[in-house]
Design a protein around this motif. Structure first.
Motif, PDB file in Angstrom:
ATOM      1  N   ASP A  71      44.226  54.084  42.823  1.00  0.00           N
ATOM      2  CA  ASP A  71      42.917  54.943  42.558  1.00  0.00           C
ATOM      3  C   ASP A  71      42.058  54.167  43.331  1.00  0.00           C
ATOM      4  OD1 ASP A  71      41.500  56.710  41.137  1.00  0.00           O
ATOM      5  OD2 ASP A  71      41.872  56.146  39.298  1.00  0.00           O
ATOM      6  N   PRO A  72      41.481  55.344  44.056  1.00  0.00           N
ATOM      7  CA  PRO A  72      40.468  53.916  44.819  1.00  0.00           C
ATOM      8  C   PRO A  72      39.120  54.680  44.004  1.00  0.00           C
ATOM      9  CG  PRO A  72      41.128  55.572  46.233  1.00  0.00           C
ATOM     10  CD  PRO A  72      41.979  56.087  44.827  1.00  0.00           C
ATOM     11  N   ARG A  73      39.000  55.509  43.512  1.00  0.00           N
ATOM     12  CA  ARG A  73      37.239  56.110  42.354  1.00  0.00           C
ATOM     13  C   ARG A  73      37.062  54.699  41.305  1.00  0.00           C
ATOM     14  NH1 ARG A  73      37.238  57.704  37.284  1.00  0.00           N
ATOM     15  NH2 ARG A  73      34.258  58.588  37.131  1.00  0.00           N
ATOM     16  N   ALA A  74      38.684  54.635  40.307  1.00  0.00           N
ATOM     17  CA  ALA A  74      38.179  53.524  39.701  1.00  0.00           C
ATOM     18  C   ALA A  74      38.294  52.849  39.737  1.00  0.00           C
ATOM     19  CB  ALA A  74      39.794  53.668  38.604  1.00  0.00           C
ATOM     20  N   ALA A  75      38.576  51.787  41.388  1.00  0.00           N
ATOM     21  CA  ALA A  75      38.696  50.816  41.751  1.00  0.00           C
ATOM     22  C   ALA A  75      36.957  50.283  41.913  1.00  0.00           C
ATOM     23  CB  ALA A  75      39.481  50.228  42.663  1.00  0.00           C
ATOM     24  N   THR A  76      36.218  51.886  42.650  1.00  0.00           N
ATOM     25  CA  THR A  76      35.481  51.663  43.253  1.00  0.00           C
ATOM     26  C   THR A  76      34.379  51.037  41.819  1.00  0.00           C
ATOM     27  OG1 THR A  76      35.312  53.273  44.997  1.00  0.00           O
ATOM     28  CG2 THR A  76      33.326  52.737  44.391  1.00  0.00           C
ATOM     29  N   TYR A  77      34.379  52.089  40.630  1.00  0.00           N
ATOM     30  CA  TYR A  77      33.634  52.458  39.490  1.00  0.00           C
ATOM     31  C   TYR A  77      34.120  51.997  38.287  1.00  0.00           C
ATOM     32  CZ  TYR A  77      31.764  56.404  42.779  1.00  0.00           C
ATOM     33  OH  TYR A  77      30.711  56.755  44.052  1.00  0.00           O
ATOM     34  N   GLU A  78      35.329  51.331  38.478  1.00  0.00           N
ATOM     35  CA  GLU A  78      35.485  50.417  36.623  1.00  0.00           C
ATOM     36  C   GLU A  78      35.213  48.842  37.035  1.00  0.00           C
ATOM     37  OE1 GLU A  78      36.632  52.602  34.349  1.00  0.00           O
ATOM     38  OE2 GLU A  78      36.024  53.885  34.720  1.00  0.00           O
ATOM     39  N   VAL A  79      35.050  47.988  38.087  1.00  0.00           N
ATOM     40  CA  VAL A  79      35.148  46.528  38.407  1.00  0.00           C
ATOM     41  C   VAL A  79      33.982  47.065  39.519  1.00  0.00           C
ATOM     42  CG1 VAL A  79      37.296  46.687  39.519  1.00  0.00           C
ATOM     43  CG2 VAL A  79      36.351  45.114  37.415  1.00  0.00           C
ATOM     44  N   ALA A  80      33.455  45.962  39.664  1.00  0.00           N
ATOM     45  CA  ALA A  80      32.124  45.988  40.269  1.00  0.00           C
ATOM     46  C   ALA A  80      32.659  44.556  41.134  1.00  0.00           C
ATOM     47  CB  ALA A  80      31.202  44.615  39.635  1.00  0.00           C
ATOM     48  N   SER A  81      33.838  43.827  41.410  1.00  0.00           N
ATOM     49  CA  SER A  81      34.646  43.515  42.384  1.00  0.00           C
ATOM     50  C   SER A  81      36.090  43.352  41.785  1.00  0.00           C
ATOM     51  CB  SER A  81      33.877  42.013  43.399  1.00  0.00           C
ATOM     52  OG  SER A  81      34.870  41.354  44.104  1.00  0.00           O
ATOM     53  N   TYR A  82      37.243  43.708  42.098  1.00  0.00           N
ATOM     54  CA  TYR A  82      38.205  43.979  42.030  1.00  0.00           C
ATOM     55  C   TYR A  82      38.954  42.698  42.291  1.00  0.00           C
ATOM     56  CZ  TYR A  82      39.999  46.327  46.017  1.00  0.00           C
ATOM     57  OH  TYR A  82      39.956  46.988  47.358  1.00  0.00           O
ATOM     58  N   ILE A  83      38.305  42.171  43.116  1.00  0.00           N
ATOM     59  CA  ILE A  83      39.379  40.809  43.863  1.00  0.00           C
ATOM     60  C   ILE A  83      39.396  39.890  42.561  1.00  0.00           C
ATOM     61  CG2 ILE A  83      39.838  39.528  45.709  1.00  0.00           C
ATOM     62  CD1 ILE A  83      40.916  41.381  46.104  1.00  0.00           C
ATOM     63  N   GLN A  84      37.641  39.524  42.673  1.00  0.00           N
ATOM     64  CA  GLN A  84      37.134  38.336  41.438  1.00  0.00           C
ATOM     65  C   GLN A  84      37.840  38.469  39.853  1.00  0.00           C
ATOM     66  OE1 GLN A  84      32.867  38.068  42.158  1.00  0.00           O
ATOM     67  NE2 GLN A  84      33.041  36.273  40.529  1.00  0.00           N
ATOM     68  N   ALA A  85      37.550  39.574  39.771  1.00  0.00           N
ATOM     69  CA  ALA A  85      38.418  40.069  38.673  1.00  0.00           C
ATOM     70  C   ALA A  85      39.977  39.814  38.305  1.00  0.00           C
ATOM     71  CB  ALA A  85      37.981  41.311  38.279  1.00  0.00           C
ATOM     72  N   ILE A  86      40.385  39.689  39.375  1.00  0.00           N
ATOM     73  CA  ILE A  86      41.588  39.176  39.796  1.00  0.00           C
ATOM     74  C   ILE A  86      41.936  38.146  39.348  1.00  0.00           C
ATOM     75  CG2 ILE A  86      44.154  39.530  40.805  1.00  0.00           C
ATOM     76  CD1 ILE A  86      43.409  42.316  41.356  1.00  0.00           C
ATOM     77  N   GLU A  87      40.968  37.564  40.267  1.00  0.00           N
ATOM     78  CA  GLU A  87      41.842  36.173  40.151  1.00  0.00           C
ATOM     79  C   GLU A  87      40.410  35.209  39.676  1.00  0.00           C
ATOM     80  OE1 GLU A  87      39.174  32.335  42.848  1.00  0.00           O
ATOM     81  OE2 GLU A  87      38.603  34.107  43.138  1.00  0.00           O
TER      82      GLU A  87
END
Length: 342
Positions: free
Chosen positions: A96-112
């Motif tokens: 979901d590009p919209r959620a990946a853009t607006y739900e979290v600031a940086s999903y890469i850092q969040a996943i790490e």
């Protein structure tokens, strides 16, 4: 004319820029977030898209393909208070590009960060040996937690892999010594088992060889006895078919006497007492041949060769009385004499 020309040129340039901003080409497996006056309006899919220039803007372009992100080693403490460094690799995909853009600031850092905390929680309940031998369990636990947490971010975690687990150097040395000792132990056990099996097989082979040899000797003895019995039977049948009389048998008996003296080891041999009976029968045979009505004195019976059978002069056959035809040569048993070596 010059101001008009300048205005026309400016209009052409503005129109060209507006045309460029109006037409947006999105590559395959990609998406773009469009904002109008800073507010999300729509998501552009792959292909040719038309937007309103100077009003609609492209906020972010997102790759929809599966991504691979390696994380640096993270120190984790096991349940037996040993610090190990674990490298992880995450395979994820933006759904979901919209959620990946607006739900979290940086999903890469969040996943790490979520991976590190989840990994410490899982490894903290396991000892070092379980950690080294339970990679599938750790991967499944990480994937379940990450997939649940990143679902609302428009991210799907496909796979989590532990790239490396590095215990402390002292623990590695101890593990190497232990593994070396275990290998030496298994090698000694295998060597002993091999020697034992070899001895068992050798003993079984010797046993089978002895049994086969005994069976062969028994069969050879049986065949030899059968051959001797067949030979005796053949001789016996030949004698009966030829109707041999007592004279022939006595002569054959006397011919076998020299065989008793054969052999270098024979120093003393004994003539059987039946020799007298054989000489009587042989003498009777000669009497019947030479004195059949002529009245002539019968010839003396043939004695065994002097070189092999020593005869006592006192026991030599006496002349036959021609007047008394019932008289027969009298043969006394031969005395025993030692054999004289030539």
């Amino acid at each position: 004319m010059e101001p008009v020309l300048i205005v026309l040129i400016v209009l052409v340039v503005v129109a060209f820029i507006a045309l460029i901003k109006t037409i947006q080409v999105i590559p395959q497996a990609s998406a773009a977030i469009v904002e109008r006056f800073g507010r999300y309006t729509r998501t552009l899919s792959a292909g040719l898209n038309i937007v309103v220039p100077f009003i609609d803007t492209i906020r972010n372009r997102i790759d929809l393909r599966e991504q691979v992100v390696p994380f640096p080693p993270q120190p984790v403490i096991t349940s037996d208070n040993l610090v190990v460094n674990i490298d992880t690799v995450i395979y994820y995909q933006v759904t979901d590009p919209r959620a990946a853009t607006y739900e979290v600031a940086s999903y890469i850092q969040a996943i790490e960060q979520l991976t590190v905390t989840t990994l410490r929680n899982i490894i903290g309940s396991m000892d070092l040996e379980s950690t080294l031998t339970s990679r599938e369990v750790i991967n499944a636990g990480l994937r379940g937690v990450l997939d649940e947490a990143t679902g609302r971010w428009g991210i799907r975690v496909n796979r989590v892999e532990l790239k490396a687990i590095e215990p402390p150097t002292s623990i590695q040395d101890s593990m190497e010594k232990q593994m070396r000792a275990d290998r030496d132990k298994r090698a000694a056990i295998l060597t002993a088992e091999g020697a034992r099996q070899a001895q068992i097989l050798r003993a079984e082979g010797e046993k089978q060889a002895a049994v086969l040899q005994a069976e062969g000797e028994a069969q050879a003895a049986v065949l030899k006895a059968d051959g001797e019995a067949a030979a005796i039977r053949t001789v016996f049948e030949a004698i009966h078919e030829g109707d041999a009389d007592q004279k022939l048998l006595a002569y054959q008996y006397l011919q076998t006497l020299p065989e008793l003296a054969k052999g270098d080891a024979n120093k003393l041999w004994i003539i059987p007492s039946e020799v007298g009976d054989a000489l009587k029968g042989l003498g009777g045979a000669f009497q019947g041949v030479t004195g059949g009505g002529s009245g002539a004195a019968p010839a003396a019976p043939v004695a065994p060769p002097a070189s092999r059978v020593p005869v006592d002069p006192g026991t030599a056959p006496r002349p036959v009385d021609t007047e008394n035809k019932s008289a027969r040569p009298r043969v006394e048993p031969v005395r025993e004499y030692p054999k004289i070596d030539e």
